[in-house]
Structure formats: structure tokens, C-alpha cells
Motif scaffolding. Structure first.
Motif, PDB file in Angstrom:
ATOM      1  N   VAL A 273     130.312  30.469 109.210  1.00 17.69           N
ATOM      2  CA  VAL A 273     129.764  30.016 110.632  1.00 17.69           C
ATOM      3  C   VAL A 273     130.659  29.358 111.374  1.00 17.69           C
ATOM      4  CG1 VAL A 273     128.077  28.506 111.412  1.00 17.69           C
ATOM      5  CG2 VAL A 273     127.791  29.399 109.173  1.00 17.69           C
ATOM      6  N   ALA A 274     130.738  29.951 112.633  1.00 16.10           N
ATOM      7  CA  ALA A 274     131.814  29.606 113.545  1.00 16.10           C
ATOM      8  C   ALA A 274     131.925  28.219 113.624  1.00 16.10           C
ATOM      9  CB  ALA A 274     131.530  30.142 114.801  1.00 16.10           C
ATOM     10  N   PRO A 275     130.695  27.314 113.952  1.00 16.09           N
ATOM     11  CA  PRO A 275     130.934  26.042 114.019  1.00 16.09           C
ATOM     12  C   PRO A 275     131.809  25.266 113.018  1.00 16.09           C
ATOM     13  CG  PRO A 275     128.737  26.690 114.894  1.00 16.09           C
ATOM     14  CD  PRO A 275     129.371  27.597 114.052  1.00 16.09           C
ATOM     15  N   VAL A 276     131.384  25.611 111.793  1.00 17.30           N
ATOM     16  CA  VAL A 276     132.174  25.096 110.445  1.00 17.30           C
ATOM     17  C   VAL A 276     133.839  25.325 110.682  1.00 17.30           C
ATOM     18  CG1 VAL A 276     132.328  25.200 108.067  1.00 17.30           C
ATOM     19  CG2 VAL A 276     130.117  25.297 108.955  1.00 17.30           C
ATOM     20  N   ILE A 277     134.029  26.768 111.013  1.00 18.56           N
ATOM     21  CA  ILE A 277     135.449  26.987 111.166  1.00 18.56           C
ATOM     22  C   ILE A 277     136.086  26.036 112.118  1.00 18.56           C
ATOM     23  CG2 ILE A 277     137.102  28.910 111.335  1.00 18.56           C
ATOM     24  CD1 ILE A 277     135.148  29.247 109.159  1.00 18.56           C
ATOM     25  N   GLU A 278     135.437  26.032 113.221  1.00 14.98           N
ATOM     26  CA  GLU A 278     136.165  25.273 114.516  1.00 14.98           C
ATOM     27  C   GLU A 278     136.280  23.835 114.187  1.00 14.98           C
ATOM     28  OE1 GLU A 278     133.603  26.530 117.520  1.00 14.98           O
ATOM     29  OE2 GLU A 278     134.362  28.654 117.698  1.00 14.98           O
ATOM     30  N   GLN A 279     135.274  23.256 113.204  1.00 13.71           N
ATOM     31  CA  GLN A 279     135.313  21.892 112.825  1.00 13.71           C
ATOM     32  C   GLN A 279     136.509  21.647 112.049  1.00 13.71           C
ATOM     33  OE1 GLN A 279     132.273  19.658 109.693  1.00 13.71           O
ATOM     34  NE2 GLN A 279     131.209  20.056 111.746  1.00 13.71           N
ATOM     35  N   GLY A 280     136.650  22.689 110.999  1.00  9.29           N
ATOM     36  CA  GLY A 280     137.629  22.796 110.081  1.00  9.29           C
ATOM     37  C   GLY A 280     139.156  22.598 110.935  1.00  9.29           C
ATOM     38  N   ASP A 281     139.172  23.272 111.922  1.00  2.98           N
ATOM     39  CA  ASP A 281     140.314  23.573 112.439  1.00  2.98           C
ATOM     40  C   ASP A 281     140.708  21.787 113.552  1.00  2.98           C
ATOM     41  OD1 ASP A 281     142.561  24.754 114.235  1.00  2.98           O
ATOM     42  OD2 ASP A 281     141.182  24.638 115.615  1.00  2.98           O
ATOM     43  N   MET A 305     140.139  28.695 117.687  1.00  2.00           N
ATOM     44  CA  MET A 305     140.994  27.952 117.080  1.00  2.00           C
ATOM     45  C   MET A 305     142.373  27.465 118.014  1.00  2.00           C
ATOM     46  SD  MET A 305     143.733  29.170 113.683  1.00  2.00           S
ATOM     47  CE  MET A 305     144.601  27.986 112.906  1.00  2.00           C
ATOM     48  N   ASN A 306     142.610  26.064 117.971  1.00  2.00           N
ATOM     49  CA  ASN A 306     143.403  25.349 118.820  1.00  2.00           C
ATOM     50  C   ASN A 306     144.853  25.854 118.655  1.00  2.00           C
ATOM     51  OD1 ASN A 306     145.012  23.254 119.846  1.00  2.00           O
ATOM     52  ND2 ASN A 306     143.157  22.006 119.924  1.00  2.00           N
ATOM     53  N   PHE A 307     145.290  26.727 119.428  1.00  2.00           N
ATOM     54  CA  PHE A 307     146.594  27.278 119.412  1.00  2.00           C
ATOM     55  C   PHE A 307     147.858  26.311 119.795  1.00  2.00           C
ATOM     56  CE2 PHE A 307     144.380  31.142 118.317  1.00  2.00           C
ATOM     57  CZ  PHE A 307     145.158  31.595 117.477  1.00  2.00           C
ATOM     58  N   TYR A 308     147.455  25.256 120.712  1.00  2.00           N
ATOM     59  CA  TYR A 308     148.508  24.139 120.923  1.00  2.00           C
ATOM     60  C   TYR A 308     148.726  23.449 119.598  1.00  2.00           C
ATOM     61  CZ  TYR A 308     150.091  19.817 123.170  1.00  2.00           C
ATOM     62  OH  TYR A 308     151.039  18.935 123.480  1.00  2.00           O
ATOM     63  N   ASN A 309     147.778  23.193 118.837  1.00  4.02           N
ATOM     64  CA  ASN A 309     148.141  22.562 117.565  1.00  4.02           C
ATOM     65  C   ASN A 309     148.923  23.427 116.431  1.00  4.02           C
ATOM     66  OD1 ASN A 309     146.940  20.278 118.358  1.00  4.02           O
ATOM     67  ND2 ASN A 309     144.811  20.737 117.301  1.00  4.02           N
ATOM     68  N   VAL A 310     148.504  24.768 116.700  1.00  6.26           N
ATOM     69  CA  VAL A 310     149.405  25.855 115.952  1.00  6.26           C
ATOM     70  C   VAL A 310     150.912  25.683 116.265  1.00  6.26           C
ATOM     71  CG1 VAL A 310     149.884  28.328 115.560  1.00  6.26           C
ATOM     72  CG2 VAL A 310     147.483  27.274 115.399  1.00  6.26           C
ATOM     73  N   HIS A 311     151.139  25.768 117.565  1.00  3.85           N
ATOM     74  CA  HIS A 311     152.503  25.405 117.910  1.00  3.85           C
ATOM     75  C   HIS A 311     152.997  24.260 117.829  1.00  3.85           C
ATOM     76  CE1 HIS A 311     155.760  27.345 120.351  1.00  3.85           C
ATOM     77  NE2 HIS A 311     155.854  25.835 120.857  1.00  3.85           N
ATOM     78  N   TYR A 312     152.484  23.013 118.221  1.00  7.50           N
ATOM     79  CA  TYR A 312     153.107  21.642 118.366  1.00  7.50           C
ATOM     80  C   TYR A 312     152.647  20.840 116.953  1.00  7.50           C
ATOM     81  CZ  TYR A 312     154.473  22.678 123.083  1.00  7.50           C
ATOM     82  OH  TYR A 312     154.943  23.056 124.015  1.00  7.50           O
ATOM     83  N   ALA A 313     151.628  21.257 116.195  1.00  6.92           N
ATOM     84  CA  ALA A 313     151.534  20.370 114.984  1.00  6.92           C
ATOM     85  C   ALA A 313     151.374  21.020 113.859  1.00  6.92           C
ATOM     86  CB  ALA A 313     150.049  19.893 115.185  1.00  6.92           C
ATOM     87  N   SER A 314     151.926  22.496 113.779  1.00  4.51           N
ATOM     88  CA  SER A 314     152.079  23.451 112.844  1.00  4.51           C
ATOM     89  C   SER A 314     150.909  23.591 111.999  1.00  4.51           C
ATOM     90  CB  SER A 314     153.297  22.831 111.751  1.00  4.51           C
ATOM     91  OG  SER A 314     154.602  22.596 112.440  1.00  4.51           O
ATOM     92  N   THR A 315     149.638  23.421 112.373  1.00  2.00           N
ATOM     93  CA  THR A 315     148.638  23.916 111.728  1.00  2.00           C
ATOM     94  C   THR A 315     148.551  25.372 111.291  1.00  2.00           C
ATOM     95  OG1 THR A 315     147.336  24.096 113.698  1.00  2.00           O
ATOM     96  CG2 THR A 315     147.285  21.937 112.796  1.00  2.00           C
ATOM     97  N   HIS A 316     147.950  25.752 110.491  1.00  6.40           N
ATOM     98  CA  HIS A 316     147.915  27.194 110.225  1.00  6.40           C
ATOM     99  C   HIS A 316     146.311  27.648 109.126  1.00  6.40           C
ATOM    100  CE1 HIS A 316     150.763  24.565 107.387  1.00  6.40           C
ATOM    101  NE2 HIS A 316     149.974  25.371 106.498  1.00  6.40           N
TER     102      HIS A 316
END
Length: 424
Positions: A273-281, A305-316
Motif C-alpha cells: 500500500v503506497a501510504p504504508v511505503i511512504e510512511q516507512g520511508d 521516496m525521499n531522494f534527498y534522504n537517500v543522498h544525504y542521510a544514506s537511506t536505502h
């Protein structure tokens, strides 16, 4: 030996039939099937027929036996395997064998591709394809249903092992959840979520310090808390919190507050469910890993998905689809040491109920549908035992037995069913 089995002939064409199995070769094993857990993957194979990647093109002429989450007892061992297996031994099967010479090549699997092996049968022949890949696994634990559920539990185990984290300045990925970290399991009180909670708390080698489990159904959350109470988690050095995100104005803010403001090292999304994925991100900590566990049926499914956090917070993010052979071995080992996967099971039935259950599986609520293949029983919800027991002594006794384990299926209930249910 004769066997009774549910065989696939084409799209939606399942038939319960009796036929003769050939004599085993030296590199094969004859086995009795006792239980099979019906999986949504069997529904897909049954409805797609030869369009399914694991189903051979000639099933109309050479039907295959369905079912791939099964357990039972070995009956006869071919000479090649006599030093490794013996008659009377209990077993489970890892169905993802990837055997290049199988009926459909590397994608061949018991329950999809073979004429003489599948879970929805009374007796089967375990072929060299399975044996050569070490995918016949001995089971030494109590009962049979835990071994049938080793495959779904292995999916949870594989997901935990697949999460990864990094070290600043290094490109080496450190596999696994963070020891002593913070974990969130979103939409996590369905059958697979319950299996995850059970596994995380039961582990002795690695576990989080905080585990937050969410859902939008208070009834399901209360049931999960009854089965796996916060006190049990605390005894195992985990702070467990159940949260109804449907009752919270800002779930992301509330989840972050529970984490102490840091976010979560390991987040698992148990619903496509998209809102669940986005909440997790949104709740990932620095270097946090989001595991997309639940497989969508929509090939175009996507979420932000928040790609700012992918770049600066190393989320994956990582996705897993099933466990491997090592995960199956670990699942069986966990169960032999006391982990009971009964929280997955919501219905039981006999071989006669397989066709209707498989073809209507998406519309049947609850968790795993456990079938005892030598029995003739309608598919029945465990929650209905007490009501049915008012007029049926068999279900009355089962209701008494499962009441001892808070309404969960158990080894005693299985033994009573195997002793008293009518034969197919």
C-alpha cells in the motif's frame, strides 16, 4: 503405491484424482504427505495455468500436483540416499530448487512443475532434482504443521537477513538488522507480520532494542498483543509497542517520537500500500533500511521516496521475495527449539477442500489455510470451532484444545485431528 492428489490440467482446471505412482529409482524417495499450507502462489499457478513461469506447457497431457508448503514422513529411500535419509523421518521441502534440467528449466519447483511431487497429495515421489540441491530437509521438531510453515517463516527470516547498512567512508554493506537498533514493522499484525514478531523476539543472536508494530485495526492489534505480549518481549530485552496508526493524526510524527526522534534503523512494510511505503520511508533513521516485504500483484505499483534522504542521510530500500535454503534450515532449527508458527494458521481442512480453497483463496479472510491431505474435512476457521462444537463433538474437542493456546492451532490439536478426522 496409489496416491490421491489435486492436479492441475490448465487454467482453473484442478482435479482431485487417485492414480498409481511409479516405483522409485535409486536416486528418488517415496514420502507420505501429512500437511500442506495453501499459498497464494498456488492460486496464481492454478489460475494462470501454462502462462505461469513455473508450470510446464504440457500440463493438459501431463498434469502436475499443486502445493509447495508441505511436510510428512519418508516411506522408502532409494539406494543413493540411504546414507542420508531413512524411513519414518519427518521432512520439509524447500521448493525453490532452481534445477536447470527440471520440467521448466531453472524455474522448476515442486507444487508447480512435477507430475509426482506436490503438497496436495497423500504420497509423492521426491525426485533427484530436489535431492541433488539439498532441498529435502529433515525436521526433528514436534508435530507436522510447523514444517509446513517453514517456507513462509523462511521468507521472514530472509527479509531480516537481507536488510543492510553501511559504514561511512566504506562501500562494504553490512548485512542484517542493526543489533540493538530500532525496528518498525508496518501493517504488521497479519499472519506474516505475526511470524515476524515471533521470530524477532525469539532470536538469540541478534535483535533490536525497540520494535514498534503498526496496523489500522485495533482488533488485530489486540489479538497480536494477546499472542505476543509486550511483557514477553521485555523478558527478551526488547521494548515492544503496538500502535494503531489509524487513530493518530500524524502517524509519522508519532512513530518518530516513539523512536526518541532518531527514526528507525530497520523498517519492514508488510502491505503493498503506497501510504504504508511512504510512511516507512519517512521514519527511516540515518543509514536506515526499508524492506518492502509484501509482494504487489499490480505490475505498475509504485510509491514516493525521499531522494534527498537517500543522498544525504544514506537511506536505502531492499525487497525480498521468499527465503533461500539456508533460511529454511534456520526456520526448521528455530521450530525444533520451540518457536511455534501457529499464529500463521487460521483455517484447517482436508484434501477434499483444496480445490475450492485454492481457486477462491483471495476471497477467504484470515491467514494460512492448513490442509491435512489424508483427511476429508471442509475448510473450517479455527475461530468457528466453538460454535460448530455445539452440534459436533469433533469440533467441540478441537475448541477445547485450541483454547489452551489462546485460540491458536497447536500440536495437540493436530494430533487429535489426525486421530479422529475422517479419511479421504
Amino acid at each position: 503405491m496409489k496416491t490421491k492428489a489435486v492436479r492441475l490440467y490448465g487454467k482453473g482446471d484442478l482435479r482431485l484424482e487417485e492414480f498409481e505412482l511409479p516405483k522409485i529409482n535409486d536416486d528418488e524417495i517415496l514420502a507420505k504427505v501429512v500437511s500442506d499450507s495453501i499459498c497464494m502462489s498456488s492460486y496464481k499457478a492454478a489460475t494462470q495455468g501454462t502462462d505461469h513461469k513455473r508450470v510446464p506447457n504440457d500440463v493438459a497431457e501431463n498434469p502436475i500436483i499443486i502445493g509447495h508448503e508441505f511436510s510428512g514422513e519418508i516411506v522408502e529411500v532409494g539406494a543413493k540416499w540411504a546414507n542420508k535419509f531413512k524411513a519414518g523421518q519427518k521432512y520439509s521441502i524447500q521448493p525453490a530448487i532452481y534445477y536447470e534440467n527440471g520440467p521448466v528449466g531453472v524455474l522448476s519447483a515442486p507444487g508447480y512443475s512435477y507430475q509426482h511431487i506436490g503438497g496436495d497429495a497423500t504420497y509423492v515421489i521426491i525426485p533427484k532434482d530436489v535431492l541433488d540441491q539439498d532441498c529435502l530437509l529433515a525436521y526433528d521438531g514436534p508435530g507436522f504443521y510447523p514444517a509446513s510453515l517453514a517456507e513462509p517463516l523462511s521468507c521472514v527470516i530472509g527479509a531480516m537477513h537481507a536488510n543492510y547498512h553501511t559504514t561511512p567512508g566504506s562501500y562494504v554493506h553490512k548485512m542484517e538488522i542493526v543489533q540493538g537498533g530500532k525496528m518498525a514493522i508496518l501493517a504488521g499484525v497479519g499472519p506474516m507480520g505475526l511470524a515476524a514478531i515471533n521470530y524477532v523476539i525469539s532470536r538469540t543472536d541478534r535483535k533490536p532494542s525497540l520494535m514498534v508494530v503498526t496496523d489500522i485495526s485495533q482488533e488485530r492489534l489486540d489479538r497480536a498483543a494477546e499472542i505476543f505480549p509486550e511483557s514477553w518481549a521485555k523478558d527478551n530485552n526488547i521494548e515492544l509497542v503496538y500502535m494503531n496508526t489509524g487513530n493518530v493524526e500524524d502517524p509519522v510524527a508519532a512513530l518518530k517520537e516513539l523512536s526518541g526522534g532518531t527514526g528507525y534503523d530497520d523498517v519492514f512494510a508488510f502491505a503493498p500500500v503506497a501510504p504504508v511505503i511512504e510512511q516507512g520511508d519517512a521514519i527511516l533513521a540515518n543509514d536506515g533500511c526499508l524492506n518492502f516485504f509484501a509482494g504487489p500483484s499490480n505490475t505498475e505499483f509504485s510509491a514516493k521516496m525521499n531522494f534527498y534522504n537517500v543522498h544525504y542521510a544514506s537511506t536505502h530500500i531492499v525487497g525480498t521475495s521468499g527465503g533461500n535454503n539456508d533460511d529454511m534450515v534456520e526456520a526448521l532449527d528455530c521450530m525444533s527449539k520451540g518457536l511455534d508458527p501457529a499464529g500463521l494458521v487460521t483455517h484447517v481442512g482436508g484434501l477434499n477442500s483444496v480445490i475450492s480453497t485454492t481457486l477462491d483463496l483471495p476471497n477467504i479472510p484470515g491467514g494460512k489455510k492448513l490442509v491435512y491431505t489424508h483427511k476429508n474435512l471442509p475448510l473450517t476457521a479455527i475461530s468457528d470451532f466453538e460454535e460448530l462444537g455445539k452440534e459436533n463433538a469433533f469440533y467441540a474437542e478441537l475448541a477445547k484444545i485450541v483454547a489452551k493456546t489462546k485460540g491458536l492451532w497447536n500440536v495437540e490439536a493436530e494430533a487429535y485431528l489426525l486421530e479422529n478426522a475422517p479419511e479421504i
